[in-house]
Design a protein around this motif. Structure first.
Motif, PDB file in Angstrom:
ATOM      1  N   ARG A  46      -7.872  12.945  -2.317  1.00  0.00           N
ATOM      2  CA  ARG A  46      -7.211  13.467  -3.505  1.00  0.00           C
ATOM      3  C   ARG A  46      -6.086  12.542  -3.969  1.00  0.00           C
ATOM      4  NH1 ARG A  46      -3.896  18.229  -2.477  1.00  0.00           N
ATOM      5  NH2 ARG A  46      -5.475  18.614  -0.885  1.00  0.00           N
ATOM      6  N   LEU A  47      -5.296  12.052  -3.014  1.00  0.00           N
ATOM      7  CA  LEU A  47      -4.198  11.152  -3.376  1.00  0.00           C
ATOM      8  C   LEU A  47      -4.737   9.843  -3.960  1.00  0.00           C
ATOM      9  CD1 LEU A  47      -2.492  13.249  -1.966  1.00  0.00           C
ATOM     10  CD2 LEU A  47      -1.334  11.403  -0.717  1.00  0.00           C
ATOM     11  N   ARG A  48      -5.867   9.396  -3.450  1.00  0.00           N
ATOM     12  CA  ARG A  48      -6.450   8.163  -3.997  1.00  0.00           C
ATOM     13  C   ARG A  48      -6.863   8.362  -5.449  1.00  0.00           C
ATOM     14  NH1 ARG A  48     -11.708   5.661  -4.028  1.00  0.00           N
ATOM     15  NH2 ARG A  48     -11.459   3.414  -4.257  1.00  0.00           N
ATOM     16  N   ARG A  49      -7.374   9.537  -5.781  1.00  0.00           N
ATOM     17  CA  ARG A  49      -7.727   9.803  -7.174  1.00  0.00           C
ATOM     18  C   ARG A  49      -6.490   9.846  -8.063  1.00  0.00           C
ATOM     19  NH1 ARG A  49     -11.600  13.255  -4.631  1.00  0.00           N
ATOM     20  NH2 ARG A  49     -10.258  15.090  -4.867  1.00  0.00           N
ATOM     21  N   MET A  50      -5.324  10.050  -7.454  1.00  0.00           N
ATOM     22  CA  MET A  50      -4.066  10.044  -8.192  1.00  0.00           C
ATOM     23  C   MET A  50      -3.461   8.647  -8.282  1.00  0.00           C
ATOM     24  SD  MET A  50      -2.284  13.553  -6.750  1.00  0.00           S
ATOM     25  CE  MET A  50      -0.907  13.412  -7.891  1.00  0.00           C
ATOM     26  N   GLY A  51      -4.149   7.677  -7.677  1.00  0.00           N
ATOM     27  CA  GLY A  51      -3.679   6.304  -7.776  1.00  0.00           C
ATOM     28  C   GLY A  51      -3.183   5.687  -6.493  1.00  0.00           C
ATOM     29  N   ALA A  52      -3.178   6.411  -5.391  1.00  0.00           N
ATOM     30  CA  ALA A  52      -2.704   5.861  -4.121  1.00  0.00           C
ATOM     31  C   ALA A  52      -3.613   4.730  -3.643  1.00  0.00           C
ATOM     32  CB  ALA A  52      -2.634   6.960  -3.060  1.00  0.00           C
ATOM     33  N   ARG A  53      -2.996   3.684  -3.105  1.00  0.00           N
ATOM     34  CA  ARG A  53      -3.736   2.553  -2.537  1.00  0.00           C
ATOM     35  C   ARG A  53      -3.485   2.508  -1.039  1.00  0.00           C
ATOM     36  NH1 ARG A  53      -1.987  -2.081  -3.551  1.00  0.00           N
ATOM     37  NH2 ARG A  53       0.084  -1.481  -4.272  1.00  0.00           N
ATOM     38  N   TYR A  54      -4.557   2.229  -0.281  1.00  0.00           N
ATOM     39  CA  TYR A  54      -4.498   2.313   1.174  1.00  0.00           C
ATOM     40  C   TYR A  54      -4.764   0.966   1.833  1.00  0.00           C
ATOM     41  CZ  TYR A  54      -5.115   7.302   0.068  1.00  0.00           C
ATOM     42  OH  TYR A  54      -4.989   8.557  -0.440  1.00  0.00           O
ATOM     43  N   ALA A  55      -4.235   0.836   3.056  1.00  0.00           N
ATOM     44  CA  ALA A  55      -4.484  -0.350   3.872  1.00  0.00           C
ATOM     45  C   ALA A  55      -4.612   0.088   5.325  1.00  0.00           C
ATOM     46  CB  ALA A  55      -3.353  -1.370   3.714  1.00  0.00           C
ATOM     47  N   ALA A  96       0.828  -1.204   0.000  1.00  0.00           N
ATOM     48  CA  ALA A  96       0.000   0.000   0.000  1.00  0.00           C
ATOM     49  C   ALA A  96       0.865   1.257   0.000  1.00  0.00           C
ATOM     50  CB  ALA A  96      -0.924   0.007   1.212  1.00  0.00           C
ATOM     51  N   ASP A  97       0.294   2.336  -0.515  1.00  0.00           N
ATOM     52  CA  ASP A  97       0.977   3.625  -0.527  1.00  0.00           C
ATOM     53  C   ASP A  97       0.785   4.385   0.783  1.00  0.00           C
ATOM     54  OD1 ASP A  97       1.932   3.648  -3.354  1.00  0.00           O
ATOM     55  OD2 ASP A  97      -0.224   3.514  -3.750  1.00  0.00           O
ATOM     56  N   ALA A  98      -0.238   4.038   1.523  1.00  0.00           N
ATOM     57  CA  ALA A  98      -0.444   4.608   2.850  1.00  0.00           C
ATOM     58  C   ALA A  98      -1.125   3.563   3.713  1.00  0.00           C
ATOM     59  CB  ALA A  98      -1.280   5.887   2.798  1.00  0.00           C
ATOM     60  N   VAL A  99      -0.756   3.565   4.989  1.00  0.00           N
ATOM     61  CA  VAL A  99      -1.345   2.639   5.955  1.00  0.00           C
ATOM     62  C   VAL A  99      -1.829   3.457   7.146  1.00  0.00           C
ATOM     63  CG1 VAL A  99      -0.973   0.610   7.400  1.00  0.00           C
ATOM     64  CG2 VAL A  99       0.256   0.829   5.229  1.00  0.00           C
ATOM     65  N   PHE A 100      -3.046   3.171   7.604  1.00  0.00           N
ATOM     66  CA  PHE A 100      -3.643   3.900   8.714  1.00  0.00           C
ATOM     67  C   PHE A 100      -3.845   2.973   9.905  1.00  0.00           C
ATOM     68  CE2 PHE A 100      -5.336   5.653   4.702  1.00  0.00           C
ATOM     69  CZ  PHE A 100      -4.715   6.883   4.738  1.00  0.00           C
ATOM     70  N   GLY A 101      -3.474   3.467  11.088  1.00  0.00           N
ATOM     71  CA  GLY A 101      -3.727   2.739  12.322  1.00  0.00           C
ATOM     72  C   GLY A 101      -4.855   3.389  13.092  1.00  0.00           C
ATOM     73  N   HIS A 102      -5.029   2.968  14.332  1.00  0.00           N
ATOM     74  CA  HIS A 102      -6.148   3.426  15.157  1.00  0.00           C
ATOM     75  C   HIS A 102      -5.660   4.315  16.307  1.00  0.00           C
ATOM     76  CE1 HIS A 102      -8.407   0.559  12.863  1.00  0.00           C
ATOM     77  NE2 HIS A 102      -7.827  -0.485  13.432  1.00  0.00           N
ATOM     78  N   SER A 103      -6.565   5.155  16.802  1.00  0.00           N
ATOM     79  CA  SER A 103      -6.318   5.974  17.979  1.00  0.00           C
ATOM     80  C   SER A 103      -7.360   5.617  19.043  1.00  0.00           C
ATOM     81  CB  SER A 103      -6.415   7.466  17.628  1.00  0.00           C
ATOM     82  OG  SER A 103      -6.307   8.267  18.789  1.00  0.00           O
ATOM     83  N   ARG A 104      -6.894   5.151  20.171  1.00  0.00           N
ATOM     84  CA  ARG A 104      -7.804   4.747  21.258  1.00  0.00           C
ATOM     85  C   ARG A 104      -7.843   5.828  22.332  1.00  0.00           C
ATOM     86  NH1 ARG A 104      -9.738  -0.274  20.924  1.00  0.00           N
ATOM     87  NH2 ARG A 104      -8.699  -1.786  19.548  1.00  0.00           N
ATOM     88  N   GLY A 126      -8.230   8.514   4.818  1.00  0.00           N
ATOM     89  CA  GLY A 126      -7.650   8.205   6.117  1.00  0.00           C
ATOM     90  C   GLY A 126      -7.460   9.450   6.949  1.00  0.00           C
ATOM     91  N   HIS A 127      -6.708   9.294   8.031  1.00  0.00           N
ATOM     92  CA  HIS A 127      -6.477  10.398   8.961  1.00  0.00           C
ATOM     93  C   HIS A 127      -4.982  10.520   9.252  1.00  0.00           C
ATOM     94  CE1 HIS A 127      -7.610   6.857  11.743  1.00  0.00           C
ATOM     95  NE2 HIS A 127      -6.298   6.850  11.562  1.00  0.00           N
ATOM     96  N   THR A 128      -4.598  11.628   9.866  1.00  0.00           N
ATOM     97  CA  THR A 128      -3.193  11.868  10.164  1.00  0.00           C
ATOM     98  C   THR A 128      -2.859  11.639  11.634  1.00  0.00           C
ATOM     99  OG1 THR A 128      -3.781  14.206  10.275  1.00  0.00           O
ATOM    100  CG2 THR A 128      -2.687  13.453   8.272  1.00  0.00           C
ATOM    101  N   CYS A 129      -3.783  11.097  12.405  1.00  0.00           N
ATOM    102  CA  CYS A 129      -3.475  10.829  13.811  1.00  0.00           C
ATOM    103  C   CYS A 129      -2.616   9.576  13.971  1.00  0.00           C
ATOM    104  CB  CYS A 129      -4.755  10.712  14.640  1.00  0.00           C
ATOM    105  SG  CYS A 129      -5.774   9.278  14.242  1.00  0.00           S
ATOM    106  N   ASN A 130      -2.541   8.752  12.928  1.00  0.00           N
ATOM    107  CA  ASN A 130      -1.735   7.533  12.965  1.00  0.00           C
ATOM    108  C   ASN A 130      -1.658   7.009  11.536  1.00  0.00           C
ATOM    109  OD1 ASN A 130      -0.502   5.072  13.368  1.00  0.00           O
ATOM    110  ND2 ASN A 130      -2.072   4.246  14.740  1.00  0.00           N
ATOM    111  N   ALA A 131      -0.594   7.364  10.825  1.00  0.00           N
ATOM    112  CA  ALA A 131      -0.533   7.014   9.405  1.00  0.00           C
ATOM    113  C   ALA A 131       0.913   6.936   8.929  1.00  0.00           C
ATOM    114  CB  ALA A 131      -1.289   8.042   8.565  1.00  0.00           C
TER     115      ALA A 131
END
Length: 295
Positions: free
Chosen positions: A188-197, A113-121, A152-157
């Motif tokens: 916006r990045l996803r529209r440019m082709g970014a894939r997320y997990a 993936a081009d970006a990976v997002f975690g969780h905030s508890r 996604g979000h920037t609190c954990n990425a």
């Protein structure tokens, strides 16, 4: 693998606790890490405390003063300062779990993936209302829509940066006082082709201030989240369709809140969902978002 860890801060002394938790965390094998702290206050109010904290750390720390009381200005200054292959994002009031970063990197390597997002508890104080604790309404969980992670979000990425085609993209300054700039940025990045997990085992933890432990604050935040999500619709037709769907969902959720009224946590759940969908409608109409940051 070089990783710049960007932490935007605004008048929060807790940023030193965040730095200490990153210093103590596990490090991905073979990775070179650097911390970039971006101070968004009008004066460099965090400079001394960041400098003092850095003296007790092995990780290199780079301080940037980016005034403006606008989170997008700070995030963009972090992107400008980044010189690594990857950027990790954290908030200045979070404490990372020991395997926070290694879990993000492992998930990226497993998925490509081009970006990976975690969780905030959320961490609730002893004076937090029982219904808020029961509903755990302040935790932020990255979630797919169907089988696709749309944003996604920037609190954990963790974001690919060094060789990415979006190196010139920046966070929307117009959203920097209201929030939701990260939602729109990753759309916006996803529209440019970014894939997320999503890395379910990447966890950061955040204490909930008493001022946020109320239904009013939660509803205001959910409304803004809905407004931000409306960025998924690009054309007028897309916005019209999304508006109609969100309006029906809002009515349904508000109706569900009525029989749930005797149970505060369930009542809040449905009110918050309805308010989020109402926010989507407002976003489709491009109504102005309230300023929630910078004061």
């Amino acid at each position: 693998m070089r990783i710049d860890i960007c932490i935007c801060t605004f008048r929060r002394p807790q940023v030193t606790d965040t730095l200490a938790s990153v210093e103590a965390a596990e490090r991905p094998e073979g990775a070179a890490l650097r911390l970039v702290v971006i101070d968004n206050d009008d004066t460099p109010s965090a400079k001394a405390r960041v400098r003092d904290a850095a003296q007790d750390m092995d990780l290199p720390v780079h301080y940037v003063h980016a005034p403006g009381a606008n989170i997008s200005i700070a995030r963009n200054a972090g992107l400008d300062a980044a010189a690594a292959d990857w950027i990790a994002f954290l908030d200045d009031d979070e404490i990372v779990d020991p395997d926070w970063l290694t879990a993000l990197v492992a998930r990226q390597q497993a998925t490509g993936a081009d970006a990976v997002f975690g969780h905030s508890r959320a961490i609730y104080g002893s004076d937090a209302p029982a219904w808020i604790v029961a509903g755990d309404f302040h935790s932020q969980f990255a979630a797919p829509r169907g089988d696709v992670v749309e944003t996604g979000h920037t609190c954990n990425a963790l974001l690919r940066w060094g060789d990415a085609p979006w190196r010139d993209e920046r966070f929307d300054i117009a959203r920097g006082r209201s929030g939701g700039e990260d939602t729109e940025f990753f759309f916006r990045l996803r529209r440019m082709g970014a894939r997320y997990a999503i890395a379910d085992d990447s966890i950061v933890r955040e204490e909930v201030p008493a001022i946020r432990a109320s239904l009013g604050w939660l509803l205001k935040r959910r409304f803004r989240i809905g407004q931000s999500y409306a960025a998924v619709a690009q054309s007028g037709l897309d916005r019209a369709r999304l508006f109609a769907t969100a309006a029906l969902k809002a009515l349904y959720c508000y109706a569900r809140a009525l029989p749930a009224w005797p149970k505060p946590d369930r009542r809040a759940f449905w009110l918050m969902r309805g308010t989020m969908h109402a926010g989507v409608c407002a976003g489709c109409l491009r109504l102005r978002q309230a300023a929630l940051y910078g004061s």
